[in-house]
Design an enzyme around this catalytic site. Sequence first.
Site, PDB file in Angstrom:
ATOM      1  N   THR A 125     -33.059 -12.549  34.768  1.00  0.00           N
ATOM      2  CA  THR A 125     -32.726 -13.863  34.986  1.00  0.00           C
ATOM      3  C   THR A 125     -33.690 -14.425  35.895  1.00  0.00           C
ATOM      4  O   THR A 125     -33.710 -13.971  37.032  1.00  0.00           O
ATOM      5  CB  THR A 125     -31.179 -14.011  35.499  1.00  0.00           C
ATOM      6  OG1 THR A 125     -30.551 -13.554  34.366  1.00  0.00           O
ATOM      7  CG2 THR A 125     -31.106 -15.607  35.661  1.00  0.00           C
ATOM      8  N   GLU A 158     -30.490 -12.240  28.657  1.00  0.00           N
ATOM      9  CA  GLU A 158     -29.200 -11.640  28.355  1.00  0.00           C
ATOM     10  C   GLU A 158     -27.938 -12.296  28.638  1.00  0.00           C
ATOM     11  O   GLU A 158     -27.855 -12.868  29.895  1.00  0.00           O
ATOM     12  CB  GLU A 158     -29.277 -10.090  29.050  1.00  0.00           C
ATOM     13  CG  GLU A 158     -28.239  -9.090  28.481  1.00  0.00           C
ATOM     14  CD  GLU A 158     -28.016  -8.975  27.149  1.00  0.00           C
ATOM     15  OE1 GLU A 158     -29.052  -8.655  26.434  1.00  0.00           O
ATOM     16  OE2 GLU A 158     -26.973  -9.452  26.693  1.00  0.00           O
ATOM     17  N   PHE A 260     -12.981 -19.417  30.242  1.00  0.00           N
ATOM     18  CA  PHE A 260     -13.249 -19.742  31.429  1.00  0.00           C
ATOM     19  C   PHE A 260     -12.698 -20.808  31.991  1.00  0.00           C
ATOM     20  O   PHE A 260     -13.060 -21.548  32.983  1.00  0.00           O
ATOM     21  CB  PHE A 260     -14.716 -19.999  31.658  1.00  0.00           C
ATOM     22  CG  PHE A 260     -15.745 -18.514  31.544  1.00  0.00           C
ATOM     23  CD1 PHE A 260     -15.492 -17.713  30.671  1.00  0.00           C
ATOM     24  CD2 PHE A 260     -16.311 -18.223  32.711  1.00  0.00           C
ATOM     25  CE1 PHE A 260     -16.099 -16.564  30.443  1.00  0.00           C
ATOM     26  CE2 PHE A 260     -16.752 -16.895  32.953  1.00  0.00           C
ATOM     27  CZ  PHE A 260     -16.925 -16.097  31.634  1.00  0.00           C
ATOM     28  N   LYS A 262      -9.595 -19.954  33.661  1.00  0.00           N
ATOM     29  CA  LYS A 262      -8.775 -19.300  34.414  1.00  0.00           C
ATOM     30  C   LYS A 262      -8.873 -19.315  35.827  1.00  0.00           C
ATOM     31  O   LYS A 262      -9.898 -19.037  36.456  1.00  0.00           O
ATOM     32  CB  LYS A 262      -8.603 -17.610  34.217  1.00  0.00           C
ATOM     33  CG  LYS A 262      -7.854 -17.161  33.029  1.00  0.00           C
ATOM     34  CD  LYS A 262      -7.403 -15.629  33.250  1.00  0.00           C
ATOM     35  CE  LYS A 262      -5.742 -15.395  32.763  1.00  0.00           C
ATOM     36  NZ  LYS A 262      -5.027 -16.417  33.063  1.00  0.00           N
ATOM     37  N   CYS A 271     -23.941 -12.483  39.438  1.00  0.00           N
ATOM     38  CA  CYS A 271     -24.628 -13.293  38.470  1.00  0.00           C
ATOM     39  C   CYS A 271     -24.336 -14.938  38.910  1.00  0.00           C
ATOM     40  O   CYS A 271     -25.198 -15.672  39.354  1.00  0.00           O
ATOM     41  CB  CYS A 271     -24.528 -13.198  37.114  1.00  0.00           C
ATOM     42  SG  CYS A 271     -24.685 -11.478  36.605  1.00  0.00           S
ATOM     43  N   LYS A 274     -25.349 -16.166  42.494  1.00  0.00           N
ATOM     44  CA  LYS A 274     -26.805 -16.153  42.722  1.00  0.00           C
ATOM     45  C   LYS A 274     -27.544 -17.046  41.971  1.00  0.00           C
ATOM     46  O   LYS A 274     -28.564 -17.874  42.243  1.00  0.00           O
ATOM     47  CB  LYS A 274     -27.266 -14.521  42.092  1.00  0.00           C
ATOM     48  CG  LYS A 274     -28.697 -14.444  42.193  1.00  0.00           C
ATOM     49  CD  LYS A 274     -29.146 -13.138  41.570  1.00  0.00           C
ATOM     50  CE  LYS A 274     -29.069 -12.448  40.376  1.00  0.00           C
ATOM     51  NZ  LYS A 274     -30.164 -13.190  39.397  1.00  0.00           N
ATOM     52  N   ARG A 338     -20.073  -6.961  44.612  1.00  0.00           N
ATOM     53  CA  ARG A 338     -21.169  -7.868  44.733  1.00  0.00           C
ATOM     54  C   ARG A 338     -20.515  -9.394  44.887  1.00  0.00           C
ATOM     55  O   ARG A 338     -20.037  -9.742  43.937  1.00  0.00           O
ATOM     56  CB  ARG A 338     -22.314  -7.824  44.097  1.00  0.00           C
ATOM     57  CG  ARG A 338     -23.230  -6.405  44.414  1.00  0.00           C
ATOM     58  CD  ARG A 338     -24.393  -6.374  43.567  1.00  0.00           C
ATOM     59  NE  ARG A 338     -23.820  -5.977  42.064  1.00  0.00           N
ATOM     60  CZ  ARG A 338     -24.917  -5.809  40.915  1.00  0.00           C
ATOM     61  NH1 ARG A 338     -26.143  -6.121  41.318  1.00  0.00           N
ATOM     62  NH2 ARG A 338     -24.500  -5.575  39.845  1.00  0.00           N
TER      63      ARG A 338
HETATM   64  C1  UGA Z   1     -21.479 -13.712  33.721  1.00  0.00           C
HETATM   65  C2  UGA Z   1     -21.747 -14.336  32.315  1.00  0.00           C
HETATM   66  O1  UGA Z   1     -20.203 -14.391  31.761  1.00  0.00           O
HETATM   67  C3  UGA Z   1     -22.622 -13.268  31.307  1.00  0.00           C
HETATM   68  O2  UGA Z   1     -22.600 -14.433  30.363  1.00  0.00           O
HETATM   69  C4  UGA Z   1     -23.878 -13.328  31.931  1.00  0.00           C
HETATM   70  O3  UGA Z   1     -24.750 -12.650  31.150  1.00  0.00           O
HETATM   71  C5  UGA Z   1     -23.844 -12.580  33.330  1.00  0.00           C
HETATM   72  O4  UGA Z   1     -23.132 -13.582  34.196  1.00  0.00           O
HETATM   73  C6  UGA Z   1     -25.316 -12.466  33.880  1.00  0.00           C
HETATM   74  O5  UGA Z   1     -25.650 -13.578  34.043  1.00  0.00           O
HETATM   75  O6  UGA Z   1     -25.704 -11.090  33.894  1.00  0.00           O
HETATM   76  P1  UGA Z   1     -20.369 -11.489  34.936  1.00  0.00           P
HETATM   77  O7  UGA Z   1     -20.686 -12.080  36.030  1.00  0.00           O
HETATM   78  O8  UGA Z   1     -20.347 -10.113  34.351  1.00  0.00           O
HETATM   79  O9  UGA Z   1     -21.129 -12.399  33.508  1.00  0.00           O
HETATM   80  O10 UGA Z   1     -18.683 -11.847  34.546  1.00  0.00           O
HETATM   81  P2  UGA Z   1     -17.695 -13.089  34.160  1.00  0.00           P
HETATM   82  O11 UGA Z   1     -16.903 -12.455  33.160  1.00  0.00           O
HETATM   83  O12 UGA Z   1     -18.476 -14.013  33.870  1.00  0.00           O
HETATM   84  O13 UGA Z   1     -17.064 -13.438  35.588  1.00  0.00           O
HETATM   85  C7  UGA Z   1     -17.832 -14.100  36.727  1.00  0.00           C
HETATM   86  C8  UGA Z   1     -16.608 -14.180  37.615  1.00  0.00           C
HETATM   87  O14 UGA Z   1     -15.853 -15.614  37.347  1.00  0.00           O
HETATM   88  C9  UGA Z   1     -15.834 -13.579  38.190  1.00  0.00           C
HETATM   89  O15 UGA Z   1     -15.370 -13.185  39.525  1.00  0.00           O
HETATM   90  C10 UGA Z   1     -14.544 -13.827  37.263  1.00  0.00           C
HETATM   91  O16 UGA Z   1     -13.181 -13.298  37.835  1.00  0.00           O
HETATM   92  C11 UGA Z   1     -14.528 -15.200  37.287  1.00  0.00           C
HETATM   93  N1  UGA Z   1     -13.884 -15.983  36.470  1.00  0.00           N
HETATM   94  C12 UGA Z   1     -14.322 -15.774  35.229  1.00  0.00           C
HETATM   95  C13 UGA Z   1     -12.995 -16.798  36.683  1.00  0.00           C
HETATM   96  O17 UGA Z   1     -12.417 -17.093  37.840  1.00  0.00           O
HETATM   97  N2  UGA Z   1     -12.164 -17.656  35.743  1.00  0.00           N
HETATM   98  C14 UGA Z   1     -12.445 -17.499  34.489  1.00  0.00           C
HETATM   99  O18 UGA Z   1     -11.914 -18.304  33.734  1.00  0.00           O
HETATM  100  C15 UGA Z   1     -13.524 -16.774  33.893  1.00  0.00           C
END
Ligand code: UGA
Length: 442
Positions: A125, A158, A260, A262, A271, A274, A338
């Site tokens: 990214t 990605e 998303f 929640k 991600c 950052k 992280r």
């Molecule tokens: C995120 C994106 O969802 C991916 O599409 C992207 O590829 C990735 O970043 C990246 O840029 O590499 P990720 O960080 O692995 O993926 O995890 P997520 O499932 O998106 O969760 C991120 C944060 O948001 C977590 O702390 C999660 O608990 C929180 N979250 C997510 C919420 O508090 N509420 C929600 O409804 C969804």
Amino acid sequence: MNIGVVGLGFVGLSVSCVFANKGLNIHGVDIDEQKMSIINQKKSPFFEPEINEILDKVLNKSLNVNSNLEKCVKESEIIFVCVGTPSNSDGSSNLNYLKNTCKDISKFLNKIQDGKFRIIVIKSTIPPQTIETEIMPLMKQNTSKQIGVDFDICSNPEFLKEGSAINDMLNPHLVVIGTNNEKTKYKINNFYTKLYSDSVNIMNTTIVNAELIKYTNNSFLATKISFINNIANICNKIPGADVEIIAEAIGMDPRIGKMFLKAGPGYGGSCFPKDVVGFLNFIKLQGFSMPILESTHKINQNQPLEIIKMIKSKLSDIDGKNISILGLSFKKNTDDIREAVSIKIVNKLLEQNAKIKVNDPMAIPNFKQIFNEKIDYCDSIEDCLKDSDCCVILTEWDNFKNIQPEMFVKLMKNPIIIDARRIFDVNKFKDIADFTALGYGK
Ligand code: UGA
């Protein structure tokens, strides 16, 4: 087909495993010898469902891992670059790994005389315009080969998520290919249509659009989370209000969608935090501003304090109190801490002299590296809850969902539960005498 993958972090190793499992010959390269030695023992350096099983199947067969970038460039037709782009202290993206990798690749390309057209695909990214204004000029300086004629460089962001990386790689909702070159477009489209047997949505666009798509995508998702967290904070103050019901209802509007929404203690991970800051930094450098994204970031920074407020509403004095934290990873199904909210909350509680015990199915070893002897690490939920004055649930791991109210009552000194992830129906808990359960946003 021979494919190179440079950078075997979360994205690079997941990509390598899935490609290798689909029968491609993958040459994975990394500079971290320790990481490679773990991978070469058929183990992933991080926890991710299904990845060890695939490694076991493909390692030293269709996947070979070492530090030989020169060989990787020589033998590969397509080289995916998945190196990290962490934040600098001012929020900008640190492009050193990417620049060093691309510089080395161009030097190695210079030595090859086989006439093959190689494509460097950037998955890391990066801020918009990086490829055209920084990487292409850098590569030009280091090779006499011509970009777009002898080799090319394109963007292919990605979208996989930690905790479901393999499934996301196998079933991507979209593949974005950013290139201004027809030959590259044809070859990368051909690669992905063969890989996914025509079943995949591909969007072909320019390099800068592909770079912008990634930042915009993550920024929008982060904004959705901060939006619902803001609503949850309001619900916390309105008797009878419940953010989950509100999220469920608005999620049924197809224009909004269920995902998303929640509410929780704030987004973490490698991600969203950052990329939101990186995008804001990029926008500022262009002389623009994006107040909505600034608010997304501010709300998220404040979320741990909202959870502390909930704890304080039930334990007026935190000093000397035993507080159990269930869940340390930034979300379930990963050992990644992280930017995890747990770190911020534990630090705040320690500042107020709380005694902290923690439990997590996977993240304890990583957490130990930050907090060492300052807190107690418990292998079981029971140990973590024993004699506690308050239990805070910070990660939605499935095994926490099975805890029965009676277990909290039996083990804790004071059964006060702060459910920051709303894994319990706290209404059920309320029928139990002397039991206090607060669900975040309710
Ligand atoms: C995120 C994106 O969802 C991916 O599409 C992207 O590829 C990735 O970043 C990246 O840029 O590499 P990720 O960080 O692995 O993926 O995890 P997520 O499932 O998106 O969760 C991120 C944060 O948001 C977590 O702390 C999660 O608990 C929180 N979250 C997510 C919420 O508090 N509420 C929600 O409804 C969804």
